[in-house]
Design a protein around this motif. Structure first.
Motif, PDB file in Angstrom:
ATOM      1  N   ASP A   1       0.820  -1.217   0.000  1.00  0.00           N
ATOM      2  CA  ASP A   1       0.000   0.000   0.000  1.00  0.00           C
ATOM      3  C   ASP A   1       0.851   1.264   0.000  1.00  0.00           C
ATOM      4  O   ASP A   1       0.336   2.356  -0.258  1.00  0.00           O
TER       5      ASP A   1
ATOM      6  N   VAL B   1      -3.602  -8.358  -7.807  1.00  0.00           N
ATOM      7  CA  VAL B   1      -4.988  -7.934  -8.029  1.00  0.00           C
ATOM      8  C   VAL B   1      -5.027  -6.489  -8.516  1.00  0.00           C
ATOM      9  O   VAL B   1      -5.780  -6.140  -9.430  1.00  0.00           O
ATOM     10  N   ARG B   2      -4.188  -5.647  -7.955  1.00  0.00           N
ATOM     11  CA  ARG B   2      -4.148  -4.241  -8.400  1.00  0.00           C
ATOM     12  C   ARG B   2      -3.736  -4.121  -9.862  1.00  0.00           C
ATOM     13  O   ARG B   2      -4.079  -3.168 -10.538  1.00  0.00           O
TER      14      ARG B   2
ATOM     15  N   THR C   1       2.130   3.389  -5.186  1.00  0.00           N
ATOM     16  CA  THR C   1       1.051   3.439  -6.173  1.00  0.00           C
ATOM     17  C   THR C   1       1.436   2.522  -7.344  1.00  0.00           C
ATOM     18  O   THR C   1       2.615   2.149  -7.482  1.00  0.00           O
ATOM     19  N   ASN C   2       0.468   2.207  -8.181  1.00  0.00           N
ATOM     20  CA  ASN C   2       0.776   1.368  -9.360  1.00  0.00           C
ATOM     21  C   ASN C   2       1.822   2.042 -10.241  1.00  0.00           C
ATOM     22  O   ASN C   2       2.710   1.385 -10.773  1.00  0.00           O
TER      23      ASN C   2
ATOM     24  N   HIS D   1      -2.029  -9.049  -3.163  1.00  0.00           N
ATOM     25  CA  HIS D   1      -2.562  -7.685  -3.189  1.00  0.00           C
ATOM     26  C   HIS D   1      -2.079  -6.946  -4.455  1.00  0.00           C
ATOM     27  O   HIS D   1      -2.863  -6.309  -5.164  1.00  0.00           O
TER      28      HIS D   1
ATOM     29  N   ASP E   1      -9.919  -7.839   1.458  1.00  0.00           N
ATOM     30  CA  ASP E   1      -9.225  -6.700   0.834  1.00  0.00           C
ATOM     31  C   ASP E   1      -9.148  -6.900  -0.680  1.00  0.00           C
ATOM     32  O   ASP E   1      -9.371  -5.969  -1.456  1.00  0.00           O
ATOM     33  N   LEU E   2      -8.879  -8.124  -1.108  1.00  0.00           N
ATOM     34  CA  LEU E   2      -8.778  -8.394  -2.549  1.00  0.00           C
ATOM     35  C   LEU E   2     -10.147  -8.214  -3.208  1.00  0.00           C
ATOM     36  O   LEU E   2     -10.253  -7.652  -4.301  1.00  0.00           O
ATOM     37  N   ASN E   3     -11.184  -8.684  -2.529  1.00  0.00           N
ATOM     38  CA  ASN E   3     -12.537  -8.508  -3.072  1.00  0.00           C
ATOM     39  C   ASN E   3     -12.884  -7.025  -3.187  1.00  0.00           C
ATOM     40  O   ASN E   3     -13.490  -6.595  -4.178  1.00  0.00           O
ATOM     41  N   ALA E   4     -12.443  -6.261  -2.192  1.00  0.00           N
ATOM     42  CA  ALA E   4     -12.710  -4.820  -2.220  1.00  0.00           C
ATOM     43  C   ALA E   4     -12.007  -4.148  -3.396  1.00  0.00           C
ATOM     44  O   ALA E   4     -12.422  -3.096  -3.869  1.00  0.00           O
ATOM     45  N   HIS E   5     -10.911  -4.769  -3.864  1.00  0.00           N
ATOM     46  CA  HIS E   5     -10.215  -4.251  -5.043  1.00  0.00           C
ATOM     47  C   HIS E   5     -10.791  -4.843  -6.340  1.00  0.00           C
ATOM     48  O   HIS E   5     -10.167  -4.748  -7.400  1.00  0.00           O
ATOM     49  N   GLY E   6     -11.931  -5.514  -6.232  1.00  0.00           N
ATOM     50  CA  GLY E   6     -12.619  -6.003  -7.428  1.00  0.00           C
ATOM     51  C   GLY E   6     -12.194  -7.381  -7.894  1.00  0.00           C
ATOM     52  O   GLY E   6     -12.565  -7.820  -8.990  1.00  0.00           O
TER      53      GLY E   6
END
Ligand code: NCD
Length: 316
Positions: free
Chosen positions: A8, A174-175, A11-12, A171, A197-202
């Protein structure tokens, strides 16, 4: 102070830029070009838990870039055995060094150190928590093999409960739009909060205990060691020890470009017969730890990695 404690913290865009820097640093890591970007800087290696690759690749990275390294050394011969607190150790090493790589058995220790330090802290593993510098070399290795991260089918297998490498890696994957499948014995499933957390990232995470059924569709199989040292007792470990043993003959129907990764050390989860297949990538992966950590230290110390390394450096 900024540091790298979990993924976290990046950033990407920062991740991609650091991976690009790492790629340009390959000739420096191979010892073909000398480029002392970190001359005059000192890395403090504070490893309160065993380490071969992480500690040595940090050290190699710093030295190849012209910097120096001081080591805590064996915890048993340090003042930790006299009862020194982590806070006090950090206060001091902070004064000796410009950047610290730290590994500690307690989850959250790296964040604690970061909060109390004036120099950047790189988390080299905090208990069963996170291992973000490993994730950077893992992403580098995947991108090197597949040219992209997006859309890949990645199977993370083994000890997903206690394995910090897969906590950080899942994490990040998934991002970047990977499809992740978790293969583990029931008792070693990925912790619920990480799946949430992964689900929250879609992400639509698939969980199974059947690793072999996942091989044919995979672009990456990331094996992990069962983390014996984190089990509350030996009996619990004995129930799952040897749960997965990947052999060359299991890979007959695999995609030609599928790669097998492992943060190492391996115990028995990848049979040596796999080493000579086109899929094995774990030793290159370990080498990539040098460039990934070079790039991370440059980034945290605010040193730009030049575009034209061959012109800026001295050929060896
Ligand atoms: C890993 C770790 O320490 O979490 N090792 C490493 O850094 N390459 C994996 C492990 O110990 O199984």
């Amino acid at each position: 102070m900024p540091g790298l404690i979990t993924m976290d913290d990046l950033t990407n865009e920062e991740i991609i830029s650091i991976l690009d820097d790492a790629e340009r640093l390959l000739p420096v890591a191979r010892g073909e070009v000398y480029l002392p970007l970190l001359q005059g800087r000192i890395l403090g290696n504070l490893f309160f838990e065993p380490s071969t690759r992480t500690r040595m690749s940090f050290e190699t990275a710093m030295k190849r870039l012209g910097g120096d390294v001081v080591n805590l050394g064996d915890v048993k011969t340090s003042s930790v055995v006299k009862g020194e607190t982590l806070f006090d150790t950090i206060q001091m090493v902070d004064g000796y060094t410009d950047i610290i790589a730290m590994r500690h058995p307690r989850q959250g220790a790296a964040q604690y150190a970061c909060d109390s330090a004036d120099v950047p802290i790189l988390n080299g593993g905090d208990g069963a928590g996170h291992h973000p510098t490993q994730t950077m070399l893992d992403l580098f290795t995947i991108r090197q093999s597949h040219g992209t991260l997006e859309g890949l089918n990645v199977v993370l297998a083994g000890d997903l409960r206690y394995g910090r490498t897969v906590h950080s890696l899942s994490h990040a994957l998934v991002r970047f739009g990977c499809n992740v499948t978790f293969a583990s014995p029931e008792s070693l499933r990925m912790p619920e909060e990480i799946v949430a957390d992964l689900n929250a990232h879609g992400a639509e995470v698939v969980e199974t205990d059947d690793l072999l059924s996942q091989i044919n569709n995979a672009d990456v199989i990331y094996m992990t060691r069962i983390q014996k040292e984190r089990f509350p007792d030996e009996d619990e470990y004995a129930k799952v020890a040897g749960a997965y043993k990947l052999e060359a003959s299991d890979l007959d129907e695999a995609k030609a470009e599928m790669i097998i990764m492992h943060p190492l050390p391996r115990v028995d989860e990848i049979h040596p017969s796999v080493d000579s297949t086109r899929h094995a990538r774990y030793f290159e992966q370990a080498f990539n730890g040098v460039v990934a950590r070079m790039a991370l230290m440059c980034w945290l110390l605010g040193v730009d990695v030049p575009e034209d390394i061959n012109e800026k450096g001295v050929a060896l």
